[in-house]
Design an enzyme around this catalytic site. Structure first.
Site, PDB file in Angstrom:
ATOM      1  N   LYS A   3     -48.341 123.948  48.044  1.00  0.00           N
ATOM      2  CA  LYS A   3     -48.979 122.492  47.977  1.00  0.00           C
ATOM      3  C   LYS A   3     -48.537 123.354  49.592  1.00  0.00           C
ATOM      4  O   LYS A   3     -48.192 124.505  50.404  1.00  0.00           O
ATOM      5  CB  LYS A   3     -47.643 122.339  47.919  1.00  0.00           C
ATOM      6  CG  LYS A   3     -46.000 122.781  47.991  1.00  0.00           C
ATOM      7  CD  LYS A   3     -45.588 122.380  49.831  1.00  0.00           C
ATOM      8  CE  LYS A   3     -43.776 122.735  49.289  1.00  0.00           C
ATOM      9  NZ  LYS A   3     -43.584 122.759  51.115  1.00  0.00           N
ATOM     10  N   GLY A  25     -42.488 131.626  53.241  1.00  0.00           N
ATOM     11  CA  GLY A  25     -43.852 130.480  53.776  1.00  0.00           C
ATOM     12  C   GLY A  25     -44.029 129.339  53.412  1.00  0.00           C
ATOM     13  O   GLY A  25     -45.249 128.854  54.321  1.00  0.00           O
ATOM     14  N   GLY A  59     -44.290 126.466  48.682  1.00  0.00           N
ATOM     15  CA  GLY A  59     -43.353 126.182  47.351  1.00  0.00           C
ATOM     16  C   GLY A  59     -44.051 127.080  46.621  1.00  0.00           C
ATOM     17  O   GLY A  59     -43.247 126.207  45.642  1.00  0.00           O
ATOM     18  N   GLY A  60     -43.801 128.316  46.278  1.00  0.00           N
ATOM     19  CA  GLY A  60     -43.916 128.969  45.227  1.00  0.00           C
ATOM     20  C   GLY A  60     -42.898 129.175  44.066  1.00  0.00           C
ATOM     21  O   GLY A  60     -43.473 129.299  43.465  1.00  0.00           O
ATOM     22  N   GLY A  61     -42.030 129.512  44.961  1.00  0.00           N
ATOM     23  CA  GLY A  61     -40.694 129.868  43.741  1.00  0.00           C
ATOM     24  C   GLY A  61     -41.203 128.251  42.499  1.00  0.00           C
ATOM     25  O   GLY A  61     -40.562 128.136  41.483  1.00  0.00           O
ATOM     26  N   SER A  62     -40.541 127.083  43.978  1.00  0.00           N
ATOM     27  CA  SER A  62     -40.220 125.369  43.018  1.00  0.00           C
ATOM     28  C   SER A  62     -41.936 125.538  42.214  1.00  0.00           C
ATOM     29  O   SER A  62     -41.895 125.237  40.886  1.00  0.00           O
ATOM     30  CB  SER A  62     -40.241 124.539  44.366  1.00  0.00           C
ATOM     31  OG  SER A  62     -39.263 124.544  44.782  1.00  0.00           O
ATOM     32  N   ASP A 103     -38.184 120.538  45.376  1.00  0.00           N
ATOM     33  CA  ASP A 103     -39.758 120.723  45.961  1.00  0.00           C
ATOM     34  C   ASP A 103     -40.307 120.227  44.149  1.00  0.00           C
ATOM     35  O   ASP A 103     -41.990 120.624  44.292  1.00  0.00           O
ATOM     36  CB  ASP A 103     -40.540 122.032  46.050  1.00  0.00           C
ATOM     37  CG  ASP A 103     -40.670 121.407  47.896  1.00  0.00           C
ATOM     38  OD1 ASP A 103     -39.439 120.088  48.730  1.00  0.00           O
ATOM     39  OD2 ASP A 103     -41.200 122.725  48.895  1.00  0.00           O
TER      40      ASP A 103
END
Length: 289
Positions: free
Chosen positions: A13, A99, A102-105, A138
């Protein structure tokens, strides 16, 4: 339950703007932002197990298993639904760590949505979103699967259809500490609340974290300065990735090719509906056939 691996998208995102408009009594900051979902991100591979174990089958650099939100999401769903099922999890990371994308979320949301289907635990998307909020603010937007206007701590969502645009995202290779930014004395915490109508009619789209990040992370500031030659470069979330909106894929490809070797650049298309929702629909169709 099928013993076969299935593959599910976990899209990134962008925060098209981000204002801090106050603080709650418990100290949490109140935000306003627009989440723009993308057609690009991680891939999550899942295989149900009958023994109840949750096993991550690959290494994710920089993410110990105990801190992996995808693994934690599987454990949370298992405990909440009291299922006896388990899962093997393999996550192919493309979204840069730390970064602001929102990668982990997104990984967590994809695990919740997909395992809910694979385990046949039959929670609604709304129930999964509420569950996901306990993992991070997120997570709900990725579960609900639509670009959205967000308020509160990021969990109060209003779906919004945004202009179709292509983005170039530049990763300076810097992981920014969100916790440290929220604690920064110079952070602006009292921006006047905006409205959806005001945003759509062209209000100035700023990010409250950007001045703090530029001061504290010279590499992010340099990447933003380089990207500014192609449009208005913005910080996503708390950074450190920066992005610019462009009119065409050809423009985006040219910017990606021009990216200096010390950074990494990605082209991504903005989408209103998450590719995760499309994957869920396709999975249900195939299993009803």
């Amino acid at each position: 339950m099928s013993p076969l691996w299935t593959t599910w998208p976990a899209p990134a995102k962008l925060n098209l703007f981000l204002h801090i408009v106050g603080r709650r009594a418990d100290g949490y900051h109140l935000l306003q932002t627009v989440f723009q979902l993308l057609d690009w991100g991680d891939s999550v591979h899942l295989r149900p197990r009958a023994d109840g174990a949750i096993v991550r089958t690959n290494e994710v650099p920089g993410v110990p298993v105990a801190n992996d939100l995808g693994v934690r999401a599987a454990q949370l769903l298992r405990e909440h639904t009291r299922t006896t099922a388990g899962a093997d999890i393999r996550i192919n990371k493309r979204i840069p760590l730390g970064g602001g994308l929102g990668g982990g979320s997104s990984d967590a949301a994809t695990v919740l949505v997909a395992l809910n289907e694979l385990w046949q635990t039959r929670l609604s998307l709304e129930e999964l979103a509420v569950l996901g909020l306990t993992l991070g603010a997120d997570v709900p937007v990725f579960v609900r699967g639509h670009s959205a206007w967000a308020e509160g701590v990021g969990e109060s969502l209003t779906p919004i259809d945004l202009p179709l645009r292509v983005f170039v995202i530049v990763d300076p290779g810097v992981q920014v500490s969100t916790k440290a930014l929220f604690a920064a004395a110079e952070l602006t915490r009292n921006t006047a609340p905006a409205t959806i109508g005001g945003y759509l009619s062209g209000m100035e789209a700023t990010n409250a974290f950007a001045p703090v990040v530029r001061t504290r992370y010279a590499r992010v500031a340099a990447a933003m300065d380089w990207l500014n030659q192609f449009g208005v470069a913005r910080l996503s979330g708390s950074g450190g990735c920066v992005f610019v909106a462009l009119e065409s894929g050809e423009q985006a490809d040219a910017v990606v090719r021009a990216c200096p070797p010390e950074y990494r650049a990605y082209r991504a298309q903005g989408v209103s509906r998450s590719p995760l929702i499309d994957a869920l629909g396709a999975f249900r169709t195939n299993h009803l056939a």
